[in-house]
Enzyme design. Structure first.
Site, PDB file in Angstrom:
ATOM      1  N   ALA A  40       0.859  -1.189   0.000  1.00 13.92           N
ATOM      2  CA  ALA A  40       0.000   0.000   0.000  1.00 13.92           C
ATOM      3  C   ALA A  40       0.890   1.232   0.000  1.00 13.92           C
ATOM      4  O   ALA A  40       2.029   1.196   0.469  1.00 13.92           O
ATOM      5  CB  ALA A  40      -0.891  -0.015   1.238  1.00 13.92           C
ATOM      6  N   ASP A 153       7.137  -4.835 -17.980  1.00  7.85           N
ATOM      7  CA  ASP A 153       5.687  -4.624 -17.809  1.00  7.85           C
ATOM      8  C   ASP A 153       5.343  -3.138 -17.857  1.00  7.85           C
ATOM      9  O   ASP A 153       4.623  -2.639 -17.007  1.00  7.85           O
ATOM     10  CB  ASP A 153       5.233  -5.249 -16.481  1.00  7.85           C
TER      11      ASP A 153
END
Length: 367
Positions: A40, A153
């Site tokens: 997070a 990615d």
């Protein structure tokens, strides 16, 4: 139930979205920003400088060898990168006072505000901004690639952008095959090079150039360029534009299955990119034609792309610092969980911040 021990001296505790955070007291006003598969992020204000920073807390980084290995690699990569277009570390700390207690660490990075995916949803980008954003992507990639790292990615969501249109590449070198096994997250394939999607061969740094081409085309047209529903559909979407590859390319494929599949495809002509990319300047079209090439060996590199006339008005060769090679021989060693913990703890403690927290790293130190 006994209450937890008090926060470490110089730290404070706060609950953020049902998770306990324990951060250095210099970082005030923790606000949740987002969360992903591995951790997070909160924004905070560095009370020493008044600068806004992003603090990332990994979810239980030592829950398994696989997670520990990934956490270690992320920390080492972030410590290594010192370039204005690549996210780097301002600080790293642990509230745990000894190796025996070590369970968490926090990564402090510049706060960027938004990402390219969100930006594209909300506004149409002018040619000038597209040019500036792609230029920064390629500068960052040239540096990452020179360090011997492949992003693997690249997509709009991991290109962070601030209000001055300055861009930093996030999450480089982390996208390994283990991702979906570890988290169940399915990776977006729309920006992935065909050789990655289909495991055709050992891939090279130009997989990232393919992704830049897809992102640049999307910025120009406002639409995802290749939006396949699955692996093979993705390849069909790609070939509608690139055409089917010549036999000499098919011969290079290492997988017999891929060879047979490619040989069985109906022949498709290459489309004129200018017809697909309406509104794009001829220079932009020419650059995209050199990025979106099926044969990775024929694809332009980041260093070559930066010399393209499309960037003539922006190019500043002084502003392209050299990278030191990243030594990844430590990352793939088989270690026990305790050993991963020990080497990670050592990396946390040995961190030296850029000369001034929050300041741009001077060019002579941007190695």
């Amino acid at each position: 139930m006994s209450s937890p021990p008090p926060a470490r001296k110089g730290f404070y505790r706060q609950e953020v979205t049902k998770t306990a955070w324990e951060v250095r007291a210099v970082y005030q006003d923790l606000q949740p920003v987002g969360s992903g598969a591995y951790g997070a992020v909160c924004s905070a204000v560095d009370s020493r400088t008044g600068n806004k920073v992003a603090i990332k807390k990994l979810y239980r980084p030592f829950q398994s060898e696989l997670f520990a290995k990934r956490a270690y690699r992320e920390l080492r990569l972030l410590k290594h990168m010192r370039h204005e277009n690549v996210i780097g570390l301002l600080d790293v700390f642990t509230p745990d006072e000894s190796l025996d207690d070590f369970t968490d660490f926090y990564l402090v990075m510049p706060f960027m505000g938004t990402d390219l995916g969100k930006l594209m949803k909300h506004e149409t980008l002018s040619e000038d901004r597209i040019q500036f954003l792609v230029y920064q992507m390629l500068k960052g990639l040239k540096y990452i690639h020179a360090a011997g790292v492949i992003h693997r990615d690249l997509k709009p969501g991991n290109l962070a952008v601030n209000e001055d249109c300055e861009l930093k590449i996030l999450d480089f070198g982390l996208a390994r095959q283990a991702d979906s096994e570890m988290t169940g997250y399915v990776v977006t394939r729309w920006y992935r090079a065909p050789e990655v999607i289909l495991n055709w061969m050992r891939y090279t740094q130009t997989v990232d150039i393919w992704s830049v081409g897809c992102i640049m085309a999307e910025m120009i047209t406002g639409k995802i360029l290749f939006k396949g529903n699955d692996h093979l559909d993705q390849l069909k979407e790609i070939m509608k534009i690139t055409g089917t590859p010549p036999p000499e390319f098919v011969q290079k494929l290492q997988s017999a299955e891929a060879k047979n599949y490619m040989e069985g495809l109906p022949e498709l002509e290459k489309k004129d990119f200018a017809s697909v990319l309406t509104n794009a300047s001829p220079q932009a079209v020419n650059l995209l034609e050199r990025m979106l090439v099926l044969d990775a060996e024929q694809r332009v590199t980041a260093a070559e792309a930066l010399t393209h006339p499309y960037f003539e008005s922006l190019r500043d060769t002084e502003d392209e610092p050299k990278a030191q090679k990243y030594d990844d021989s430590f990352d793939d060693v088989d270690r026990t969980l305790e050993e991963w913990k020990r080497v990670t703890y050592k990396e946390v403690l040995s961190f030296k911040p850029p000369r001034q927290l929050g300041a741009r790293v001077p060019k002579e130190t941007a190695l």
